[in-house]
Design an enzyme around this catalytic site. Structure first.
Site, PDB file in Angstrom:
ATOM      1  N   ILE A 135      45.915  60.026  82.282  1.00  0.00           N
ATOM      2  CA  ILE A 135      45.470  61.404  82.481  1.00  0.00           C
ATOM      3  C   ILE A 135      44.193  61.328  83.301  1.00  0.00           C
ATOM      4  O   ILE A 135      43.314  60.516  82.994  1.00  0.00           O
ATOM      5  CB  ILE A 135      45.180  62.128  81.149  1.00  0.00           C
ATOM      6  CG1 ILE A 135      46.444  62.266  80.300  1.00  0.00           C
ATOM      7  CG2 ILE A 135      44.552  63.503  81.401  1.00  0.00           C
ATOM      8  CD1 ILE A 135      46.210  62.883  78.929  1.00  0.00           C
ATOM      9  N   ALA A 136      44.093  62.139  84.325  1.00  0.00           N
ATOM     10  CA  ALA A 136      42.872  62.166  85.135  1.00  0.00           C
ATOM     11  C   ALA A 136      42.676  63.551  85.717  1.00  0.00           C
ATOM     12  O   ALA A 136      43.640  64.237  86.069  1.00  0.00           O
ATOM     13  CB  ALA A 136      42.941  61.124  86.251  1.00  0.00           C
ATOM     14  N   ASN A 166      34.557  56.905  76.103  1.00  0.00           N
ATOM     15  CA  ASN A 166      34.953  58.199  76.667  1.00  0.00           C
ATOM     16  C   ASN A 166      35.098  59.250  75.561  1.00  0.00           C
ATOM     17  O   ASN A 166      36.196  59.648  75.180  1.00  0.00           O
ATOM     18  CB  ASN A 166      36.253  58.062  77.470  1.00  0.00           C
ATOM     19  CG  ASN A 166      36.523  59.277  78.315  1.00  0.00           C
ATOM     20  OD1 ASN A 166      35.934  60.341  78.119  1.00  0.00           O
ATOM     21  ND2 ASN A 166      37.427  59.133  79.266  1.00  0.00           N
ATOM     22  N   GLU A 172      45.864  55.255  74.563  1.00  0.00           N
ATOM     23  CA  GLU A 172      44.639  54.479  74.459  1.00  0.00           C
ATOM     24  C   GLU A 172      43.593  55.169  75.324  1.00  0.00           C
ATOM     25  O   GLU A 172      43.909  55.673  76.392  1.00  0.00           O
ATOM     26  CB  GLU A 172      44.825  53.044  74.971  1.00  0.00           C
ATOM     27  CG  GLU A 172      45.723  52.175  74.123  1.00  0.00           C
ATOM     28  CD  GLU A 172      47.193  52.237  74.529  1.00  0.00           C
ATOM     29  OE1 GLU A 172      48.036  51.700  73.802  1.00  0.00           O
ATOM     30  OE2 GLU A 172      47.504  52.848  75.577  1.00  0.00           O
ATOM     31  N   TYR A 229      41.502  65.090  73.054  1.00  0.00           N
ATOM     32  CA  TYR A 229      42.721  64.678  72.358  1.00  0.00           C
ATOM     33  C   TYR A 229      42.713  65.147  70.907  1.00  0.00           C
ATOM     34  O   TYR A 229      43.752  65.541  70.372  1.00  0.00           O
ATOM     35  CB  TYR A 229      42.914  63.162  72.453  1.00  0.00           C
ATOM     36  CG  TYR A 229      42.951  62.646  73.872  1.00  0.00           C
ATOM     37  CD1 TYR A 229      43.568  63.370  74.888  1.00  0.00           C
ATOM     38  CD2 TYR A 229      42.360  61.443  74.217  1.00  0.00           C
ATOM     39  CE1 TYR A 229      43.594  62.908  76.193  1.00  0.00           C
ATOM     40  CE2 TYR A 229      42.387  60.972  75.518  1.00  0.00           C
ATOM     41  CZ  TYR A 229      43.002  61.705  76.502  1.00  0.00           C
ATOM     42  OH  TYR A 229      43.027  61.245  77.789  1.00  0.00           O
TER      43      TYR A 229
END
Length: 151
Positions: free
Chosen positions: A73-74, A112, A107, A119
Site C-alpha cells: 500500500i502506498a 510506521n 506486515e 490499519y
C-alpha cells in the site's frame, strides 16, 4: 478537490504507480512486477485511489484460500494525510469481504505508526514481529491480522 474514487488497477496505471513506488520505497517494485501481478497472477487484486484522473495511491493483496495477504500500500507524498490511504484500505477490505474472505494479514514497518493506526481503524491487530524483515535497513515488521469479527 474533484472526483475521487477507488477502482481496479490497470496496466495503463503502471507509470503513475511506479512514480509513487519510487517515492515511497527504497527497494521499489519493477514495472514487470506490477504487470505480472495485474495481468497474470490470478490470486492478485490491486486497487488505485484516483483523484481527477491522477493516481493518488494504490494497494494490492493476494487471495489465498480463505485469507487475503496485503502485499503493498502506498500513497503519493503530496496526497498523504487526506484520507486516500483509508479509501484504499476500505476498498481492499470490501473486496475481500465480497469474496467471502474474512481474514486479512499484512506486515508493516515497526516505525510506521501512521500506517499501523490506519490499519487498526479497520480492525487489524498486531500479533507478532518478523525480525529484520526489511532488507534495506533490517527493520522489524509488525505482523497484523484482521478478521471480520473485529473489523
Amino acid at each position: 478537490m474533484g472526483v475521487i474514487r477507488a477502482r481496479s488497477m490497470t496496466v495503463e496505471d503502471i507509470p503513475q504507480v511506479l512514480e509513487i513506488e519510487n517515492l515511497c520505497f527504497t527497494v521499489p517494485w519493477s514495472p514487470e512486477a506490477f504487470e505480472m501481478e495485474i495481468s497474470k497472477n490470478k490470486f492478485a487484486q490491486y486497487v488505485v485511489a484516483e483523484v481527477d484522473g491522477r493516481i493518488a495511491g494504490y494497494g494490492g493483496m493476494w487471495f489465498i484460500v480463505d485469507e487475503a495477504h496485503v502485499t503493498n500500500i502506498a500513497v503519493h507524498p503530496q496526497y498523504r494525510g487526506k484520507g486516500y490511504g483509508e479509501l484504499i484500505v476500505a476498498a481492499m477490505v470490501r473486496r475481500a469481504d465480497d469474496q467471502g474472505i474474512y481474514q486479512m494479514t499484512l506486515e508493516v514497518r515497526a516505525s510506521n505508526h501512521v500506517a499501523q493506526n490506519l490499519y487498526r481503524k479497520f480492525g487489524f491487530e498486531p500479533c507478532g514481529v518478523r525480525p529484520k524483515y526489511y532488507a534495506d535497513n533490517n527493520e522489524d515488521a509488525v505482523i497484523m491480522w484482521r478478521t471480520k469479527e473485529n473489523g
